[in-house]
Design a protein around this motif. Structure first.
Motif, PDB file in Angstrom:
ATOM      1  N   SER A   1       0.828  -1.217   0.000  1.00 46.93           N
ATOM      2  CA  SER A   1       0.000   0.000   0.000  1.00 46.93           C
ATOM      3  C   SER A   1       0.861   1.264   0.000  1.00 46.93           C
ATOM      4  CB  SER A   1      -0.937   0.009   1.208  1.00 46.93           C
ATOM      5  OG  SER A   1      -0.193   0.031   2.405  1.00 46.93           O
ATOM      6  N   PHE A   2       2.100   1.182   0.473  1.00 45.19           N
ATOM      7  CA  PHE A   2       2.998   2.328   0.459  1.00 45.19           C
ATOM      8  C   PHE A   2       3.540   2.601  -0.938  1.00 45.19           C
ATOM      9  CE2 PHE A   2       4.444   2.434   5.182  1.00 45.19           C
ATOM     10  CZ  PHE A   2       3.132   2.647   5.563  1.00 45.19           C
ATOM     11  N   LYS A   3       3.480   1.612  -1.808  1.00 39.53           N
ATOM     12  CA  LYS A   3       4.006   1.763  -3.158  1.00 39.53           C
ATOM     13  C   LYS A   3       2.949   2.260  -4.140  1.00 39.53           C
ATOM     14  CE  LYS A   3       7.227  -2.081  -2.641  1.00 39.53           C
ATOM     15  NZ  LYS A   3       7.633  -3.366  -3.215  1.00 39.53           N
ATOM     16  N   LYS A   4       1.692   2.291  -3.711  1.00 39.56           N
ATOM     17  CA  LYS A   4       0.603   2.649  -4.611  1.00 39.56           C
ATOM     18  C   LYS A   4       0.345   4.152  -4.591  1.00 39.56           C
ATOM     19  CE  LYS A   4      -1.771  -1.744  -4.296  1.00 39.56           C
ATOM     20  NZ  LYS A   4      -2.995  -2.439  -3.939  1.00 39.56           N
ATOM     21  N   PHE A   5       0.057   4.682  -5.760  1.00 36.13           N
ATOM     22  CA  PHE A   5      -0.288   6.080  -5.921  1.00 36.13           C
ATOM     23  C   PHE A   5      -1.568   6.181  -6.736  1.00 36.13           C
ATOM     24  CE2 PHE A   5       4.275   5.983  -5.461  1.00 36.13           C
ATOM     25  CZ  PHE A   5       4.539   7.052  -4.632  1.00 36.13           C
ATOM     26  N   ILE A   6      -2.283   7.252  -6.559  1.00 37.75           N
ATOM     27  CA  ILE A   6      -3.417   7.560  -7.427  1.00 37.75           C
ATOM     28  C   ILE A   6      -2.923   8.636  -8.377  1.00 37.75           C
ATOM     29  CG2 ILE A   6      -5.737   8.526  -7.548  1.00 37.75           C
ATOM     30  CD1 ILE A   6      -6.175   7.426  -4.705  1.00 37.75           C
ATOM     31  N   ILE A   7      -3.050   8.387  -9.666  1.00 41.81           N
ATOM     32  CA  ILE A   7      -2.597   9.342 -10.680  1.00 41.81           C
ATOM     33  C   ILE A   7      -3.815  10.050 -11.265  1.00 41.81           C
ATOM     34  CG2 ILE A   7      -1.327   9.647 -12.845  1.00 41.81           C
ATOM     35  CD1 ILE A   7       0.427   8.562 -10.631  1.00 41.81           C
ATOM     36  N   ILE A   8      -3.759  11.369 -11.275  1.00 47.83           N
ATOM     37  CA  ILE A   8      -4.831  12.180 -11.838  1.00 47.83           C
ATOM     38  C   ILE A   8      -4.261  12.965 -13.011  1.00 47.83           C
ATOM     39  CG2 ILE A   8      -6.400  14.107 -11.396  1.00 47.83           C
ATOM     40  CD1 ILE A   8      -6.443  13.235  -8.486  1.00 47.83           C
ATOM     41  N   MET A   9      -5.006  13.005 -14.100  1.00 44.97           N
ATOM     42  CA  MET A   9      -4.589  13.785 -15.259  1.00 44.97           C
ATOM     43  C   MET A   9      -5.404  15.069 -15.312  1.00 44.97           C
ATOM     44  SD  MET A   9      -4.159  10.835 -18.182  1.00 44.97           S
ATOM     45  CE  MET A   9      -4.172  12.021 -19.469  1.00 44.97           C
ATOM     46  N   LEU A  10      -4.712  16.201 -15.370  1.00 48.59           N
ATOM     47  CA  LEU A  10      -5.368  17.497 -15.491  1.00 48.59           C
ATOM     48  C   LEU A  10      -5.013  18.120 -16.832  1.00 48.59           C
ATOM     49  CD1 LEU A  10      -4.611  18.986 -11.960  1.00 48.59           C
ATOM     50  CD2 LEU A  10      -6.691  17.843 -12.720  1.00 48.59           C
ATOM     51  N   ARG A  11      -6.008  18.687 -17.486  1.00 49.70           N
ATOM     52  CA  ARG A  11      -5.746  19.371 -18.757  1.00 49.70           C
ATOM     53  C   ARG A  11      -4.988  20.666 -18.508  1.00 49.70           C
ATOM     54  NH1 ARG A  11     -10.879  19.562 -22.792  1.00 49.70           N
ATOM     55  NH2 ARG A  11     -10.713  17.410 -23.478  1.00 49.70           N
ATOM     56  N   LYS A  12      -3.993  20.933 -19.356  1.00 47.43           N
ATOM     57  CA  LYS A  12      -3.306  22.221 -19.318  1.00 47.43           C
ATOM     58  C   LYS A  12      -4.152  23.190 -20.130  1.00 47.43           C
ATOM     59  CE  LYS A  12       1.386  20.348 -19.028  1.00 47.43           C
ATOM     60  NZ  LYS A  12       2.686  20.259 -19.739  1.00 47.43           N
ATOM     61  N   GLU A  13      -4.358  24.366 -19.584  1.00 52.91           N
ATOM     62  CA  GLU A  13      -5.195  25.362 -20.266  1.00 52.91           C
ATOM     63  C   GLU A  13      -4.527  25.887 -21.535  1.00 52.91           C
ATOM     64  OE1 GLU A  13      -8.310  26.352 -19.439  1.00 52.91           O
ATOM     65  OE2 GLU A  13      -8.231  24.811 -17.881  1.00 52.91           O
TER      66      GLU A  13
ATOM     67  N   ILE B   1      -1.461   9.049   2.740  1.00 50.53           N
ATOM     68  CA  ILE B   1      -1.117   9.995   3.805  1.00 50.53           C
ATOM     69  C   ILE B   1      -0.159   9.374   4.821  1.00 50.53           C
ATOM     70  CG2 ILE B   1      -3.087   9.490   5.289  1.00 50.53           C
ATOM     71  CD1 ILE B   1      -1.589  12.955   4.690  1.00 50.53           C
ATOM     72  N   LEU B   2      -0.279   8.076   5.073  1.00 48.87           N
ATOM     73  CA  LEU B   2       0.649   7.436   6.006  1.00 48.87           C
ATOM     74  C   LEU B   2       2.074   7.423   5.461  1.00 48.87           C
ATOM     75  CD1 LEU B   2      -1.433   4.438   7.390  1.00 48.87           C
ATOM     76  CD2 LEU B   2      -0.874   6.600   8.519  1.00 48.87           C
ATOM     77  N   VAL B   3       2.208   7.323   4.142  1.00 48.43           N
ATOM     78  CA  VAL B   3       3.530   7.377   3.519  1.00 48.43           C
ATOM     79  C   VAL B   3       4.141   8.757   3.747  1.00 48.43           C
ATOM     80  CG1 VAL B   3       4.788   7.279   1.337  1.00 48.43           C
ATOM     81  CG2 VAL B   3       2.984   5.629   1.805  1.00 48.43           C
ATOM     82  N   LYS B   4       3.334   9.795   3.591  1.00 45.76           N
ATOM     83  CA  LYS B   4       3.832  11.154   3.806  1.00 45.76           C
ATOM     84  C   LYS B   4       4.294  11.346   5.248  1.00 45.76           C
ATOM     85  CE  LYS B   4       1.104  13.477   0.299  1.00 45.76           C
ATOM     86  NZ  LYS B   4       0.183  14.579   0.022  1.00 45.76           N
ATOM     87  N   VAL B   5       3.519  10.845   6.190  1.00 48.53           N
ATOM     88  CA  VAL B   5       3.882  10.970   7.606  1.00 48.53           C
ATOM     89  C   VAL B   5       5.168  10.195   7.886  1.00 48.53           C
ATOM     90  CG1 VAL B   5       3.169  10.392   9.964  1.00 48.53           C
ATOM     91  CG2 VAL B   5       1.522  11.387   8.364  1.00 48.53           C
ATOM     92  N   LEU B   6       5.262   8.993   7.348  1.00 45.83           N
ATOM     93  CA  LEU B   6       6.446   8.167   7.540  1.00 45.83           C
ATOM     94  C   LEU B   6       7.681   8.829   6.929  1.00 45.83           C
ATOM     95  CD1 LEU B   6       7.617   5.542   8.605  1.00 45.83           C
ATOM     96  CD2 LEU B   6       6.956   4.443   6.461  1.00 45.83           C
ATOM     97  N   GLU B   7       7.542   9.395   5.747  1.00 46.27           N
ATOM     98  CA  GLU B   7       8.669  10.094   5.112  1.00 46.27           C
ATOM     99  C   GLU B   7       9.132  11.255   5.977  1.00 46.27           C
ATOM    100  OE1 GLU B   7       7.200  11.225   1.272  1.00 46.27           O
ATOM    101  OE2 GLU B   7       7.701   9.281   0.382  1.00 46.27           O
ATOM    102  N   LYS B   8       8.197  12.015   6.513  1.00 46.75           N
ATOM    103  CA  LYS B   8       8.541  13.152   7.370  1.00 46.75           C
ATOM    104  C   LYS B   8       9.277  12.668   8.623  1.00 46.75           C
ATOM    105  CE  LYS B   8       8.153  17.497   8.587  1.00 46.75           C
ATOM    106  NZ  LYS B   8       8.840  18.561   7.907  1.00 46.75           N
ATOM    107  N   TYR B   9       8.819  11.582   9.195  1.00 41.45           N
ATOM    108  CA  TYR B   9       9.452  11.004  10.385  1.00 41.45           C
ATOM    109  C   TYR B   9      10.899  10.602  10.077  1.00 41.45           C
ATOM    110  CZ  TYR B   9      10.378   7.530  14.035  1.00 41.45           C
ATOM    111  OH  TYR B   9      10.938   6.795  15.035  1.00 41.45           O
ATOM    112  N   ILE B  10      11.111   9.941   8.945  1.00 42.79           N
ATOM    113  CA  ILE B  10      12.454   9.505   8.556  1.00 42.79           C
ATOM    114  C   ILE B  10      13.350  10.699   8.264  1.00 42.79           C
ATOM    115  CG2 ILE B  10      13.755   8.277   6.771  1.00 42.79           C
ATOM    116  CD1 ILE B  10      11.346   6.313   6.648  1.00 42.79           C
ATOM    117  N   VAL B  11      12.812  11.718   7.609  1.00 44.30           N
ATOM    118  CA  VAL B  11      13.584  12.929   7.326  1.00 44.30           C
ATOM    119  C   VAL B  11      14.024  13.594   8.627  1.00 44.30           C
ATOM    120  CG1 VAL B  11      13.379  15.292   6.433  1.00 44.30           C
ATOM    121  CG2 VAL B  11      12.664  13.370   5.033  1.00 44.30           C
ATOM    122  N   ASN B  12      13.139  13.623   9.606  1.00 47.74           N
ATOM    123  CA  ASN B  12      13.496  14.222  10.902  1.00 47.74           C
ATOM    124  C   ASN B  12      14.621  13.443  11.586  1.00 47.74           C
ATOM    125  OD1 ASN B  12      11.663  16.290  10.666  1.00 47.74           O
ATOM    126  ND2 ASN B  12      10.056  15.226  11.793  1.00 47.74           N
TER     127      ASN B  12
END
Length: 81
Positions: free
Chosen positions: A26-38, A57-68
């Motif tokens: 689950s830490f390796k999965k991302f949701i990819i969204i495509m947005l049109r450029k104007e 969001i847990l990946v983001k928290v874990l990354e911040k913890y490791i960076v600290n």
């Protein structure tokens, strides 16, 4: 008070996985969204879109913890000039 218990337990789990070198699927999965450029003339081209990757969001928290942890080690052992 409850948040402190959650954070403490999360840190224990994160430390275990980090020390064991285990990465959850689950830490390796991302949701990819495509947005049109104007203002693009041809939206059939991939360059007419911007890709946005949303992390768990847990990946983001874990990354911040490791960076600290790494930042503190760099300061403590004066690894940077």
């Amino acid at each position: 008070m409850v948040i402190l218990v959650i954070i403490k337990n999360f840190i224990k789990v994160a430390s275990y996985y980090f020390a064991s070198r285990i990465i959850l699927k689950s830490f390796k999965k991302f949701i990819i969204i495509m947005l049109r450029k104007e203002g693009k003339k041809d939206y059939s081209l991939l360059s007419s879109y911007r890709l946005i990757a949303l992390k768990n969001i847990l990946v983001k928290v874990l990354e911040k913890y490791i960076v600290n942890i790494i930042s503190e080690a760099v300061k403590e052992y004066k690894l940077l000039p």
